[in-house]
Write a protein that holds these residues in place. Sequence first.
Motif, PDB file in Angstrom:
ATOM      1  N   VAL A 249      -5.049  -0.368  -3.769  1.00 42.27           N
ATOM      2  CA  VAL A 249      -4.363   1.561  -3.673  1.00 42.27           C
ATOM      3  C   VAL A 249      -5.661   1.695  -2.621  1.00 42.27           C
ATOM      4  O   VAL A 249      -6.340   1.644  -2.960  1.00 42.27           O
ATOM      5  N   THR A 250      -4.819   2.348  -1.668  1.00 37.06           N
ATOM      6  CA  THR A 250      -5.891   3.534  -0.408  1.00 37.06           C
ATOM      7  C   THR A 250      -6.137   4.947  -0.853  1.00 37.06           C
ATOM      8  O   THR A 250      -5.139   5.202  -0.846  1.00 37.06           O
ATOM      9  N   ARG A 251      -7.097   4.839  -0.514  1.00 39.71           N
ATOM     10  CA  ARG A 251      -7.313   6.627  -0.841  1.00 39.71           C
ATOM     11  C   ARG A 251      -8.960   6.615  -0.657  1.00 39.71           C
ATOM     12  O   ARG A 251      -9.702   5.801  -0.254  1.00 39.71           O
ATOM     13  N   GLY A 252      -8.851   8.665   0.226  1.00 41.62           N
ATOM     14  CA  GLY A 252     -10.365   8.747   0.022  1.00 41.62           C
ATOM     15  C   GLY A 252     -11.583   8.268  -0.924  1.00 41.62           C
ATOM     16  O   GLY A 252     -11.194   8.958  -2.197  1.00 41.62           O
TER      17      GLY A 252
ATOM     18  N   ASP B 118     -13.743  10.330  -1.651  1.00 40.54           N
ATOM     19  CA  ASP B 118     -13.283  11.090  -2.854  1.00 40.54           C
ATOM     20  C   ASP B 118     -12.915  10.889  -4.185  1.00 40.54           C
ATOM     21  O   ASP B 118     -13.351  12.098  -5.012  1.00 40.54           O
ATOM     22  N   LEU B 119     -11.628   9.888  -4.338  1.00 41.12           N
ATOM     23  CA  LEU B 119     -10.652   9.791  -4.809  1.00 41.12           C
ATOM     24  C   LEU B 119     -11.997   8.609  -6.288  1.00 41.12           C
ATOM     25  O   LEU B 119     -10.914   8.072  -7.208  1.00 41.12           O
ATOM     26  N   PHE B 120     -12.968   8.588  -5.752  1.00 42.05           N
ATOM     27  CA  PHE B 120     -13.522   6.727  -6.148  1.00 42.05           C
ATOM     28  C   PHE B 120     -13.227   6.579  -7.430  1.00 42.05           C
ATOM     29  O   PHE B 120     -12.661   6.063  -8.323  1.00 42.05           O
TER      30      PHE B 120
ATOM     31  N   THR C 198       0.688  -0.888  -0.093  1.00 43.10           N
ATOM     32  CA  THR C 198       0.158  -0.117   0.118  1.00 43.10           C
ATOM     33  C   THR C 198       1.402   1.477  -0.068  1.00 43.10           C
ATOM     34  O   THR C 198       2.384   1.076   0.089  1.00 43.10           O
ATOM     35  N   ARG C 199      -0.238   2.567  -0.429  1.00 45.40           N
ATOM     36  CA  ARG C 199       0.927   4.044  -0.616  1.00 45.40           C
ATOM     37  C   ARG C 199       0.169   5.062   0.023  1.00 45.40           C
ATOM     38  O   ARG C 199      -1.246   4.886   0.063  1.00 45.40           O
ATOM     39  N   PHE C 200       0.818   5.852   0.430  1.00 45.08           N
ATOM     40  CA  PHE C 200       0.323   6.976   0.907  1.00 45.08           C
ATOM     41  C   PHE C 200       0.619   8.168   0.140  1.00 45.08           C
ATOM     42  O   PHE C 200       1.856   8.243  -0.207  1.00 45.08           O
ATOM     43  N   ALA C 201       0.024   8.788  -0.017  1.00 47.19           N
ATOM     44  CA  ALA C 201       1.197   9.569  -1.536  1.00 47.19           C
ATOM     45  C   ALA C 201       0.517  11.393  -1.730  1.00 47.19           C
ATOM     46  O   ALA C 201       0.069  11.619  -2.292  1.00 47.19           O
ATOM     47  N   PRO C 202       1.237  11.822  -0.565  1.00 48.41           N
ATOM     48  CA  PRO C 202       0.940  13.023  -0.299  1.00 48.41           C
ATOM     49  C   PRO C 202       1.534  13.895  -1.056  1.00 48.41           C
ATOM     50  O   PRO C 202       2.397  14.313  -1.736  1.00 48.41           O
ATOM     51  N   SER C 203       0.447  14.888  -1.596  1.00 48.31           N
ATOM     52  CA  SER C 203       1.197  16.340  -1.999  1.00 48.31           C
ATOM     53  C   SER C 203       1.343  17.693  -1.429  1.00 48.31           C
ATOM     54  O   SER C 203       0.819  17.860  -0.715  1.00 48.31           O
ATOM     55  N   PRO C 204       3.028  18.042  -1.729  1.00 51.44           N
ATOM     56  CA  PRO C 204       3.484  18.989  -0.638  1.00 51.44           C
ATOM     57  C   PRO C 204       2.859  20.186  -1.230  1.00 51.44           C
ATOM     58  O   PRO C 204       3.881  21.215  -1.507  1.00 51.44           O
TER      59      PRO C 204
ATOM     60  N   ALA D 165       0.194   9.623 -13.307  1.00 51.50           N
ATOM     61  CA  ALA D 165       1.497   9.586 -12.626  1.00 51.50           C
ATOM     62  C   ALA D 165       1.063   8.545 -11.514  1.00 51.50           C
ATOM     63  O   ALA D 165       2.317   7.858 -11.662  1.00 51.50           O
ATOM     64  N   VAL D 166       0.090   9.065 -11.273  1.00 52.46           N
ATOM     65  CA  VAL D 166      -0.122   7.766 -10.232  1.00 52.46           C
ATOM     66  C   VAL D 166      -0.294   6.679 -10.501  1.00 52.46           C
ATOM     67  O   VAL D 166       0.338   5.802 -10.034  1.00 52.46           O
ATOM     68  N   THR D 167      -1.014   6.446 -11.163  1.00 47.44           N
ATOM     69  CA  THR D 167      -1.321   5.312 -12.500  1.00 47.44           C
ATOM     70  C   THR D 167      -0.233   4.405 -12.449  1.00 47.44           C
ATOM     71  O   THR D 167       0.362   3.131 -11.901  1.00 47.44           O
TER      72      THR D 167
ATOM     73  N   ILE E  10       5.869  10.584  -2.260  1.00 47.59           N
ATOM     74  CA  ILE E  10       5.949  12.571  -2.269  1.00 47.59           C
ATOM     75  C   ILE E  10       5.732  12.853  -3.312  1.00 47.59           C
ATOM     76  O   ILE E  10       6.087  12.788  -4.644  1.00 47.59           O
ATOM     77  N   GLU E  11       4.114  13.383  -3.957  1.00 50.09           N
ATOM     78  CA  GLU E  11       4.015  13.783  -5.821  1.00 50.09           C
ATOM     79  C   GLU E  11       4.464  15.248  -5.284  1.00 50.09           C
ATOM     80  O   GLU E  11       3.316  15.984  -4.854  1.00 50.09           O
ATOM     81  N   ASP E  12       5.446  15.753  -6.129  1.00 49.67           N
ATOM     82  CA  ASP E  12       5.824  16.907  -5.527  1.00 49.67           C
ATOM     83  C   ASP E  12       5.787  17.444  -6.997  1.00 49.67           C
ATOM     84  O   ASP E  12       6.786  18.074  -7.577  1.00 49.67           O
TER      85      ASP E  12
ATOM     86  N   SER F 264       0.057  14.631 -15.633  1.00 46.24           N
ATOM     87  CA  SER F 264      -1.539  14.924 -14.437  1.00 46.24           C
ATOM     88  C   SER F 264      -1.386  13.958 -13.341  1.00 46.24           C
ATOM     89  O   SER F 264      -1.190  12.772 -13.313  1.00 46.24           O
ATOM     90  N   TYR F 265      -2.281  14.117 -12.505  1.00 42.72           N
ATOM     91  CA  TYR F 265      -2.689  13.644 -11.598  1.00 42.72           C
ATOM     92  C   TYR F 265      -2.765  11.815 -11.552  1.00 42.72           C
ATOM     93  O   TYR F 265      -1.928  11.389 -11.491  1.00 42.72           O
ATOM     94  N   HIS F 266      -3.621  11.894 -12.952  1.00 48.07           N
ATOM     95  CA  HIS F 266      -3.808  10.793 -13.501  1.00 48.07           C
ATOM     96  C   HIS F 266      -3.189   9.846 -13.879  1.00 48.07           C
ATOM     97  O   HIS F 266      -2.865   9.261 -13.167  1.00 48.07           O
TER      98      HIS F 266
HETATM   99  N1  GLU Z   1      -1.427  13.052  -4.221  1.00 50.64           N
HETATM  100  C1  GLU Z   1      -2.343  12.622  -4.419  1.00 50.64           C
HETATM  101  C2  GLU Z   1      -3.614  13.428  -3.502  1.00 50.64           C
HETATM  102  O1  GLU Z   1      -2.619  13.763  -2.132  1.00 50.64           O
HETATM  103  C3  GLU Z   1      -2.502  11.034  -4.477  1.00 50.64           C
HETATM  104  C4  GLU Z   1      -4.258  10.663  -4.510  1.00 50.64           C
HETATM  105  C5  GLU Z   1      -4.135   8.644  -4.322  1.00 50.64           C
HETATM  106  O2  GLU Z   1      -3.156   8.424  -3.321  1.00 50.64           O
HETATM  107  O3  GLU Z   1      -4.274   8.303  -5.166  1.00 50.64           O
HETATM  108  O4  GLU Z   1      -4.304  13.571  -3.288  1.00 50.64           O
END
Ligand code: GLU
Length: 276
Positions: free
Chosen positions: A200-203, A205-207, A9-15, A187-189, A45-47, A183-185
């Motif tokens: 892939v775990t996330r909120g 809101d990104l379903f 799994t991963r956590f992928a925050p944008s700074p 890069a993240v894929t 880190i999604e920078d 774009s986000y789509h």
């Molecule tokens: N960098 C994205 C965000 O912070 C990641 C979203 C995801 O987990 O796919 O919203």
Amino acid sequence: MDRPAPPVTRFAPSPNGRLHLGHALSAIVAHDLARAGGGRFLLRIEDIDGPRSRPELADDFRRDLEWLGLEWEEVRAQSTRLTSYAAAAEALKAKGLLYPCTCTRKEIEEAGAVEGSDGLIYPGTCKHRPPDPLRPAAWRLDSAKALAATGPLVWEDALAGPQAVDLSLLGDVVLVRKDLPASYHLAVTLDDAADGVTLVTRGADLFAASHVHRTLQALLGLPVPRWHHHPLLLGEDGEKLAKRRGSPALTERREAGEDGRMLAEQLRVQLLSLGT
Ligand code: GLU
Ligand code: ZN
């Protein structure tokens, strides 16, 4: 019976802003699912978000996660992966699946775009006109051609069950931004595949984004993970907590001396009550 492979799994925050409670919940979900299955939990880190990206925030992110009592393996930040994005975009262009779009946000609004699951659905203005070489262009996925190329696809959400891909939810999304090779789509894929992420775990809101990501996996021959979209924490006003004005950032709470592990435990209890 075969035991499922340990999840990655991963956590992928944008700074581009500090982490809030909603981020903490996302990180905990990813961390705990990996630990429960004997797998790995990654931090990425999604920078690449250009001018809005503030690299110094990544250090705060690491301290915040540590404060919550989480342990992770950090993988390469997005800014080191730009050539892989460009190569994938070229492959999609070569298949005729992308088209250039020079529209500004204002033009898209004025063209009568309707609101979709995540902002305006692009009305297709540039799809049928020759690109103006003097204006910067983004590249959009031609969702009709993509669907024709992949045929019907399904993806699996751990909570919501099997989902038939529906690209109409987001329309012809941007895959290559005017200012960035992805774009986000996109890069993240690519990153999730490169990092071997299998869950892939996330909120929630990104379903809707996962319909696009599943399609990109099929078009680019990438492995297909499972997804786990967790419910969002809502404030008493029903608004997303992460966005609520005045809800303090994790860094502020940490610096004020709050106990992060206790906060993580409280979030785990809330998660149970949210039905995950
Ligand atoms: N960098 C994205 C965000 O912070 C990641 C979203 C995801 O987990 O796919 O919203
Ligand atoms: Zn356009």
